[in-house]
Design a protein around this motif. Structure first.
Motif, PDB file in Angstrom:
ATOM      1  N   LYS A   1       0.820  -1.213   0.000  1.00 19.58           N
ATOM      2  CA  LYS A   1       0.000   0.000   0.000  1.00 19.58           C
ATOM      3  C   LYS A   1       0.858   1.269   0.000  1.00 19.58           C
ATOM      4  CE  LYS A   1      -4.054   2.116   2.091  1.00 19.58           C
ATOM      5  NZ  LYS A   1      -3.490   3.462   2.225  1.00 19.58           N
ATOM      6  N   SER A   2       1.967   1.222   0.718  1.00 16.18           N
ATOM      7  CA  SER A   2       2.793   2.439   0.809  1.00 16.18           C
ATOM      8  C   SER A   2       3.283   2.873  -0.573  1.00 16.18           C
ATOM      9  CB  SER A   2       3.977   2.212   1.755  1.00 16.18           C
ATOM     10  OG  SER A   2       4.784   1.167   1.263  1.00 16.18           O
ATOM     11  N   SER A   3       3.555   1.903  -1.433  1.00 13.48           N
ATOM     12  CA  SER A   3       4.043   2.281  -2.770  1.00 13.48           C
ATOM     13  C   SER A   3       2.934   2.960  -3.571  1.00 13.48           C
ATOM     14  CB  SER A   3       4.604   1.057  -3.519  1.00 13.48           C
ATOM     15  OG  SER A   3       3.575   0.163  -3.882  1.00 13.48           O
ATOM     16  N   PHE A   4       1.696   2.519  -3.335  1.00 16.93           N
ATOM     17  CA  PHE A   4       0.545   3.143  -3.998  1.00 16.93           C
ATOM     18  C   PHE A   4       0.322   4.557  -3.448  1.00 16.93           C
ATOM     19  CE2 PHE A   4      -4.133   3.788  -4.353  1.00 16.93           C
ATOM     20  CZ  PHE A   4      -4.235   3.761  -5.745  1.00 16.93           C
ATOM     21  N   ASP A   5       0.424   4.678  -2.134  1.00 17.45           N
ATOM     22  CA  ASP A   5       0.195   5.978  -1.502  1.00 17.45           C
ATOM     23  C   ASP A   5       1.213   7.028  -1.942  1.00 17.45           C
ATOM     24  OD1 ASP A   5      -1.974   4.919  -0.227  1.00 17.45           O
ATOM     25  OD2 ASP A   5      -0.922   4.529   1.661  1.00 17.45           O
ATOM     26  N   ASN A   6       2.397   6.571  -2.323  1.00 17.19           N
ATOM     27  CA  ASN A   6       3.427   7.508  -2.770  1.00 17.19           C
ATOM     28  C   ASN A   6       3.148   8.119  -4.145  1.00 17.19           C
ATOM     29  OD1 ASN A   6       5.172   7.461  -0.662  1.00 17.19           O
ATOM     30  ND2 ASN A   6       6.343   5.716  -1.412  1.00 17.19           N
ATOM     31  N   ILE A   7       2.304   7.470  -4.915  1.00 23.93           N
ATOM     32  CA  ILE A   7       2.095   7.890  -6.306  1.00 23.93           C
ATOM     33  C   ILE A   7       1.565   9.323  -6.406  1.00 23.93           C
ATOM     34  CG2 ILE A   7       0.735   7.449  -8.412  1.00 23.93           C
ATOM     35  CD1 ILE A   7       2.983   5.430  -8.116  1.00 23.93           C
ATOM     36  N   ARG A   8       0.628   9.648  -5.527  1.00 23.85           N
ATOM     37  CA  ARG A   8       0.041  10.983  -5.540  1.00 23.85           C
ATOM     38  C   ARG A   8       1.123  12.066  -5.399  1.00 23.85           C
ATOM     39  NH1 ARG A   8      -5.346  12.068  -5.218  1.00 23.85           N
ATOM     40  NH2 ARG A   8      -6.264  10.041  -4.844  1.00 23.85           N
ATOM     41  N   ALA A   9       2.037  11.832  -4.467  1.00 22.73           N
ATOM     42  CA  ALA A   9       3.109  12.808  -4.238  1.00 22.73           C
ATOM     43  C   ALA A   9       3.982  12.924  -5.479  1.00 22.73           C
ATOM     44  CB  ALA A   9       3.945  12.382  -3.041  1.00 22.73           C
ATOM     45  N   TRP A  10       4.217  11.781  -6.133  1.00 14.67           N
ATOM     46  CA  TRP A  10       5.030  11.817  -7.346  1.00 14.67           C
ATOM     47  C   TRP A  10       4.349  12.571  -8.472  1.00 14.67           C
ATOM     48  CZ3 TRP A  10       9.824  11.676  -7.541  1.00 14.67           C
ATOM     49  CH2 TRP A  10      10.539  10.967  -6.587  1.00 14.67           C
ATOM     50  N   LEU A  11       3.046  12.350  -8.600  1.00 11.53           N
ATOM     51  CA  LEU A  11       2.321  13.043  -9.666  1.00 11.53           C
ATOM     52  C   LEU A  11       2.361  14.549  -9.436  1.00 11.53           C
ATOM     53  CD1 LEU A  11      -0.587  10.505 -10.073  1.00 11.53           C
ATOM     54  CD2 LEU A  11       0.871  11.311 -11.933  1.00 11.53           C
ATOM     55  N   THR A  12       2.202  14.951  -8.195  1.00 12.25           N
ATOM     56  CA  THR A  12       2.249  16.373  -7.866  1.00 12.25           C
ATOM     57  C   THR A  12       3.611  16.945  -8.234  1.00 12.25           C
ATOM     58  OG1 THR A  12       0.802  15.902  -6.027  1.00 12.25           O
ATOM     59  CG2 THR A  12       1.914  18.031  -5.977  1.00 12.25           C
ATOM     60  N   GLU A  13       4.640  16.210  -7.875  1.00 16.78           N
ATOM     61  CA  GLU A  13       6.002  16.677  -8.145  1.00 16.78           C
ATOM     62  C   GLU A  13       6.292  16.740  -9.653  1.00 16.78           C
ATOM     63  OE1 GLU A  13       8.853  15.678  -5.422  1.00 16.78           O
ATOM     64  OE2 GLU A  13      10.519  15.603  -6.828  1.00 16.78           O
ATOM     65  N   ILE A  14       5.828  15.710 -10.344  1.00 19.35           N
ATOM     66  CA  ILE A  14       6.044  15.665 -11.796  1.00 19.35           C
ATOM     67  C   ILE A  14       5.367  16.849 -12.481  1.00 19.35           C
ATOM     68  CG2 ILE A  14       5.281  14.426 -13.865  1.00 19.35           C
ATOM     69  CD1 ILE A  14       5.861  11.840 -12.296  1.00 19.35           C
ATOM     70  N   TYR A  15       4.122  17.139 -12.046  1.00 20.35           N
ATOM     71  CA  TYR A  15       3.421  18.246 -12.685  1.00 20.35           C
ATOM     72  C   TYR A  15       4.145  19.565 -12.436  1.00 20.35           C
ATOM     73  CZ  TYR A  15      -0.301  15.316 -14.360  1.00 20.35           C
ATOM     74  OH  TYR A  15      -0.985  14.364 -15.045  1.00 20.35           O
ATOM     75  N   GLU A  16       4.888  19.612 -11.365  1.00 22.24           N
ATOM     76  CA  GLU A  16       5.634  20.828 -11.072  1.00 22.24           C
ATOM     77  C   GLU A  16       6.944  20.916 -11.852  1.00 22.24           C
ATOM     78  OE1 GLU A  16       6.942  23.399  -7.174  1.00 22.24           O
ATOM     79  OE2 GLU A  16       5.600  21.684  -7.019  1.00 22.24           O
ATOM     80  N   TYR A  17       7.662  19.790 -11.947  1.00 20.59           N
ATOM     81  CA  TYR A  17       9.033  19.879 -12.444  1.00 20.59           C
ATOM     82  C   TYR A  17       9.306  19.229 -13.808  1.00 20.59           C
ATOM     83  CZ  TYR A  17      10.052  21.400  -7.718  1.00 20.59           C
ATOM     84  OH  TYR A  17      10.061  22.087  -6.548  1.00 20.59           O
ATOM     85  N   ALA A  18       8.438  18.295 -14.237  1.00 24.02           N
ATOM     86  CA  ALA A  18       8.747  17.609 -15.499  1.00 24.02           C
ATOM     87  C   ALA A  18       8.319  18.467 -16.687  1.00 24.02           C
ATOM     88  CB  ALA A  18       8.044  16.258 -15.534  1.00 24.02           C
TER      89      ALA A  18
END
Ligand SMILES: Nc1nc2c(ncn2[C@@H]2O[C@H](COP(=O)(O)OP(=O)(O)OP(=O)(O)O)[C@@H](O)[C@H]2O)c(=O)[nH]1
Length: 181
Positions: free
Chosen positions: A72-89
């Motif tokens: 579950k923790s790996s799934f929960d991390n996805i949201r944070a990654w998407l937020t970061e990607i939208y900011e920096y990618a």
């Protein structure tokens, strides 16, 4: 992540816990008689500490976000990654969400629907994969290669490529007559 890349690159699954991170590797796939070279960068676990520097993915044309359907923790991390990607990618980066280890049905804690719901929320394509059995691994990378090819070389009268539709139609094909796995 490494197992998915090895499966795509070499068509093999190396079980066990000691698979070294590949680093950078590439594979050429053919899309409409055109060769597309996919250069793939693996992260070496540093993402667990959220210490992947922006420079690592800032110029990427596509990003595959993987979680483990049994963790579950790996799934929960996805949201944070998407937020970061939208900011920096890159603004036009192709993002795909993959729920890996679909072969581990008995240990599953994240349902297919939960993965799909999250992907829908962010408007990104989603599929469940297994590096062990190979299911959907070719499809994921081929969909990305096709999307990139269409973005770079759009023929004047060619209809716009829709990655979601492509994935759905390939899934239908493989259900009935063995399309791209
Ligand atoms: N059953 C099953 N096991 C898998 C699958 N993919 C990976 N594994 C196992 O999960 C573990 C971790 O896989 P890796 O591919 O090394 O994971 P990673 O994300 O690259 O790990 P780091 O490089 O440490 O971040 C290994 O023991 C693999 O054998 C899969 O699709 N099915």
């Amino acid at each position: 992540k490494t197992c998915i890349l090895v499966r795509f690159k070499d068509g093999a699954f190396l079980g066990g816990n000691f698979i070294a991170t590949v680093g950078i590797d590439f594979r050429v796939v053919t899309v409409d008689n055109m060769k597309v070279k996919l250069q793939m960068w693996d992260t070496a676990g540093q993402e667990r500490f959220r210490s992947v520097t922006h420079a690592y993915y800032r110029d990427a044309q596509a990003l595959l976000l993987l979680y483990d359907i049994t963790r579950k923790s790996s799934f929960d991390n996805i949201r944070a990654w998407l937020t970061e990607i939208y900011e920096y990618a890159q603004k036009d980066v192709v993002i795909m969400l993959l729920g890996n280890k679909s072969d581990m049905a008995a240990e599953r804690v994240i349902t297919h629907e939960e993965g799909e719901k999250l992907a829908k929320e962010y408007g990104v394509p989603f599929m469940e994969t297994s590096a062990k059995t190979g299911v959907n691994v070719e499809l994921a990378f081929h969909a990305i290669a096709r999307e990139l090819k269409h973005r770079n070389i759009q023929q004047p009268h060619e209809p716009k490529f829709k990655i979601h539709d492509y994935i759905e139609s390939e899934k239908q094909k493989s259900n009935c007559c063995g399309g791209i796995m």
